[in-house]
Structures are given as structure tokens and as C-alpha cells.
Design an enzyme around this catalytic site. Structure first.
Site: not given
Ligand code: E4P
Length: 212
Positions: A84
Site C-alpha cells: 500500500k
Molecule cells: C483503508 O484502506 C483505509 O486506510 C481506511 O479505510 C481509512 O478509514 P478512515 O478514514 O475511517 O480512517
């Protein structure tokens, strides 16, 4: 149409994996911090549960840092790991490099169609538009999903739209309707998807009638 769980709490995944409905897991540094555990142990435990697509976020200022951290993740966890990367110029360079050598990349923190275009051109396997954070900032996260989907369809792009930062059940249905391929969701949202007050009420009645 697939669902991923967005969590670094191993027991949350362990409890829900037997449904057979979890196709992958996404993590980020904040979720890892909230777990209070060593990240490498968290990743290892998740993989041992049999999850075969785990997004692991790598950090670094430059593309070379991101590439070497991505290679390290790939060496440790092989094909289970999706690297990622942030949707920045350095992240895009790293994505281009890693995808060229066959490593899946999930471009995170995507907030615009133009970013989605660059991620596709960099060969990203996934892009993660953060719909909840868009909504937090008075922008429409779901409209972004629709806009990216339109461009990708028109241009025959294979990059997978992974709707992230999903905070409620309604957004899951809408995101899929508007073109998301995958939604990554917190465990609570996953649980809530199965619930309906009329299901509970109907089942109570059926149970009563069955026993009479
Ligand atoms: C997933 O890849 C993200 O890191 C995550 O969904 C972020 O979510 P949030 O905005 O609720 O922290």
C-alpha cells in the site's frame, strides 16, 4: 463485488472469516497503532488465518525508500502482501516500479479523479478512494467513486476500485452501485450489513409459530 475487512485486530478477522465472505484485509499505520501490537506480528497472524490478500502500508519520503520497504514486505509475505503506497509523486514512481516486477500495489489516500488516472497509468492493482474522509470535508465520497468508475470504464482500465474509509452500511450498497469493485469495511459495518429489524421481528414470529 468483494468485501475486505479494514482492521488490524486479528480476532476481528478470525471471528468473521468463517463466513467465507471476507476476500481480503486492509491495514494502515493508524489501525496498526490502535492494535497496540508489533506490525510484523499482526501481519503474520493475519496471514496465518488464511487471508490471501493483505494490504500492508509502507512509509518513506522517497520512491527509493518506498520501493525498498515494498520489496521487504514482498520478501517477507510473498504474494499474499499487497503493497500500500501513498498517492503522491514518490508513491506513483514506486508503484510503477513494483508493478513492473509483478508486485501488487494499492494506492491509498485517493481523493480525486486525476489521482485515480495517474494510479491507473502507474499500473496500480487497486486504488483506495477514501469516501468517509471526503464526506468529513464536505465533499461527496460516493460521487468520486462514480466519477472514477466512469473514466475507468470508458478507458478500459483494469485498476480495481477499492472503496475505503467506509463508515456505514448504506455507503457499501451505494459504492457498489456507483462502480466500486471492492469495499473495505470496519468489522462493525460488516456485522451491521447482515442486520435488519424486520428480519429479527420476522424470525421471532417464525420461531414462536414453529414451536406452537
Ligand atoms: C483503508 O484502506 C483505509 O486506510 C481506511 O479505510 C481509512 O478509514 P478512515 O478514514 O475511517 O480512517
Amino acid at each position: 463485488m468483494k468485501l475486505f475487512l479494514d482492521t488490524a485486530i486479528v480476532s476481528d478477522i478470525e471471528d468473521r472469516k468463517p463466513t467465507g465472505l471476507i476476500a481480503g484485509v486492509t491495514t494502515n499505520p493508524t489501525l496498526i497503532k490502535q492494535s497496540g501490537r508489533d506490525p510484523w506480528k499482526v501481519y503474520r497472524d493475519i496471514i496465518e488465518l488464511g487471508i490471501d490478500d493483505l494490504s500492508i502500508e509502507v512509509m518513506g519520503e522517497s520512491s527509493s525508500d518506498l520501493i525498498s520497504n515494498g520489496l521487504n514486505v514482498n520478501e517477507n509475505y510473498g504474494n499474499v502482501a499487497t503493497v500500500k503506497l501513498p498517492c503522491t509523486v514518490e508513491g506513483l514512481k514506486a508503484c510503477k516500479h513494483l508493478t513492473t516486477i509483478g508486485i501488487r500495489c494499492n494506492m491509498t489516500l485517493v481523493f480525486s479523479v486525476s489521482q485515480a488516472i495517474l494510479c491507473a497509468l502507474a499500473g496500480a492493482t487497486y486504488i483506495s478512494p477514501f469516501i468517509g474522509r471526503m464526506d468529513d470535508n464536505s465533499l461527496s465520497g460516493l460521487s468520486l467513486i462514480a466519477d472514477i468508475s466512469k473514466v475507468y470504464k470508458k478507458q478500459f482500465i483494469n485498476t480495481i476500485i477499492l472503496a475505503a474509509s467506509v463508515r456505514d452500511v448504506q455507503s457499501v450498497g451505494k459504492a457498489f452501485e456507483l462502480g466500486a469493485d471492492i469495499c473495505t469495511i470496519p468489522p462493525k459495518v460488516f456485522d451491521n450489513m447482515a442486520k435488519h429489524v424486520l428480519t429479527d421481528k420476522g424470525l421471532e414470529q417464525f420461531n414462536r409459530d414453529f414451536l406452537e
